[in-house]
Each structure stands twice: as C-alpha cells, then as structure tokens.
Design a protein around this motif. Sequence first.
Motif, PDB file in Angstrom:
ATOM      1  N   GLN A 134      58.821  37.671  53.914  1.00 51.53           N
ATOM      2  CA  GLN A 134      59.689  38.841  53.944  1.00 51.53           C
ATOM      3  C   GLN A 134      60.764  38.621  54.989  1.00 51.53           C
ATOM      4  OE1 GLN A 134      57.782  42.678  54.777  1.00 51.53           O
ATOM      5  NE2 GLN A 134      59.300  43.644  53.464  1.00 51.53           N
ATOM      6  N   TRP A 155      58.261  35.429  46.807  1.00 50.65           N
ATOM      7  CA  TRP A 155      57.026  34.713  46.509  1.00 50.65           C
ATOM      8  C   TRP A 155      57.248  33.241  46.780  1.00 50.65           C
ATOM      9  CZ3 TRP A 155      56.049  31.161  42.410  1.00 50.65           C
ATOM     10  CH2 TRP A 155      54.702  30.823  42.251  1.00 50.65           C
ATOM     11  N   TYR A 177      51.351  29.893  44.992  1.00 50.76           N
ATOM     12  CA  TYR A 177      49.931  30.196  45.109  1.00 50.76           C
ATOM     13  C   TYR A 177      49.080  29.044  44.627  1.00 50.76           C
ATOM     14  CZ  TYR A 177      49.517  32.158  40.227  1.00 50.76           C
ATOM     15  OH  TYR A 177      49.506  32.392  38.869  1.00 50.76           O
ATOM     16  N   GLY A 215      63.744  42.065  52.050  1.00 45.53           N
ATOM     17  CA  GLY A 215      63.363  41.411  50.801  1.00 45.53           C
ATOM     18  C   GLY A 215      62.098  40.570  50.871  1.00 45.53           C
ATOM     19  N   LEU A 216      61.323  40.627  49.781  1.00 47.88           N
ATOM     20  CA  LEU A 216      60.111  39.847  49.638  1.00 47.88           C
ATOM     21  C   LEU A 216      60.378  38.669  48.715  1.00 47.88           C
ATOM     22  CD1 LEU A 216      57.646  42.820  49.117  1.00 47.88           C
ATOM     23  CD2 LEU A 216      57.521  41.183  50.997  1.00 47.88           C
ATOM     24  N   VAL A 248      53.633  34.708  50.602  1.00 44.08           N
ATOM     25  CA  VAL A 248      54.828  35.521  50.365  1.00 44.08           C
ATOM     26  C   VAL A 248      55.548  35.647  51.697  1.00 44.08           C
ATOM     27  CG1 VAL A 248      55.694  37.829  49.727  1.00 44.08           C
ATOM     28  CG2 VAL A 248      53.735  36.843  48.505  1.00 44.08           C
ATOM     29  N   LEU A 300      57.234  34.095  40.395  1.00 44.26           N
ATOM     30  CA  LEU A 300      56.965  35.507  40.536  1.00 44.26           C
ATOM     31  C   LEU A 300      58.076  36.120  41.388  1.00 44.26           C
ATOM     32  CD1 LEU A 300      53.114  35.434  41.253  1.00 44.26           C
ATOM     33  CD2 LEU A 300      54.359  35.094  39.092  1.00 44.26           C
ATOM     34  N   PHE A 319      60.000  39.905  43.155  1.00 41.23           N
ATOM     35  CA  PHE A 319      59.871  41.274  43.632  1.00 41.23           C
ATOM     36  C   PHE A 319      61.197  42.003  43.461  1.00 41.23           C
ATOM     37  CE2 PHE A 319      55.787  41.209  45.875  1.00 41.23           C
ATOM     38  CZ  PHE A 319      55.574  39.850  46.046  1.00 41.23           C
ATOM     39  N   TYR A 337      53.320  36.046  54.879  1.00 37.30           N
ATOM     40  CA  TYR A 337      52.046  36.672  54.531  1.00 37.30           C
ATOM     41  C   TYR A 337      51.234  35.760  53.628  1.00 37.30           C
ATOM     42  CZ  TYR A 337      54.180  41.236  55.762  1.00 37.30           C
ATOM     43  OH  TYR A 337      54.793  42.300  56.394  1.00 37.30           O
TER      44      TYR A 337
END
Lengths: 107, 120
Positions: B41, B49, B52, B46-47, B39, A96, A98, B96
């Motif tokens: 940052q 992933w 999960y 910038g983020l 996640v 995934l 962003f 996060y």
Amino acid sequence: EIVLTQSPGFQSVTPKEKVTITCRASESIGRTLHWYQQKPGQSPKLLIKYASQSISGVPSRFSGSGSGTDFTLTINSLEAEDAATYYCHQSSSFPLTFGGGTKVEIK
Amino acid sequence: QVQLRESGPGLVKPSQTLSLTCTVSGGSISNGGHYWSWVRQYPGKGLEWIGYIFYSASPYYNPSLRSRLTISVDTSKNQISLNLTSVTAADTAVYYCARVPGPTDGLDVWGQGTMVIVSS
C-alpha cells in the motif's frame, strides 16, 4: 489487467444514513469481487466475498450485490465506527487488482 | 486463530534488495490448502497485489514486478519470504502478507504490515 473503478472517492455521511459504494470492472469478472474495510492505522479487513457472501463476524448492515462488471457495497444505517476507507478487489484474473478506494467520513 | 507478522528492514537504499519475511502462527503453511499473498500500500492509499504462493507450487507474480520479485515458502519455519531487487523510491510502501483460502478467494487474514522506505 482488469481495472476496478470505485465511486465516489469520498463520502461524508450522517449516522444512520444508508451508504452505497460502487465498483465497476473494466471487463466481466463474474462474482469474483471482494470488499474490504480499512480503518486508519489498520490492515484491510475482509467484509464481503464473492460479491455478496457475508463474512462471519461482520455486522449485518454490510451487504454486497452485483455480478459481471457492476458491483455495490451497501452499509445500512451507518454507525460512527464505520468511518473507514473501503476497497473492492477482483480475483478473476491475474494480476489481481484493487479499486482506488472510497473514504467514508462521519458528519 | 491464524496470525501473520511481517518483519524486515524499514529502510532500504536505492538499487538494493528488499527482503521481508511473514511468520505464520496458529496454523501450518502446508496445511489447509491456503495461498499466501503479498500486497503493498503506497503512501496515500492505493493497494497493489504483489503475488502469492501455494506451499507446494510455483508462485504467481504481478507482471509489473516479475523481473525483480521472488516469493518463497519455508515450511520448516512456517514463513513466507519476499525479495524485491533493484528497489527505487517507487517501492516505498507498507507491505502486507495475507492469507487466501483458495485461488480466487478474498484475503481473509492480514498481517499488521511493515513500512519500507527506499532512500539513500
């Protein structure tokens, strides 16, 4: 990996103006594109899911459109509280990813 | 209302293992069919992933981190854990945890984040 390119990177806008942020995917992702708002010192907040679906509690001035590779987040009649950085995010394929973010400043 | 809270050391030495925990309150990890994501940052914006997990399935990892990463669930404590080995300064970020209603959904509930600095 799908790359999401947001534009512009920065926008300075007068209250009540309309804001348009675009997100382009490096390959087709259908409608698996989501938008987030992040204010300074806060976590991202989900604004729009699946390109155009609204989220409960999010003001109606926020809307999304697009499919495939090109997507748009629109803020109608910008308010001072909308000063934030906006990110797009794809969930079509792993990993995934962003977008790089668009910072919206209030003039 | 579901709330997430990340916890862990704010400072980790290079080459050591970063261990973080996300505690879920207001709902059970094993109910509702949700996925639980990490996640990060980077300073400046910038983020990224990280990965999960669904409580009863194998996790999905970002390939860029897979060799160093473990994400797991403890249903008895209602927690999700992240372990990242051999950290470097490039792993300095706010981390996060977030809830994902379904495998292709957006991240609809986020923790407040925890800053981790990798430095000697």
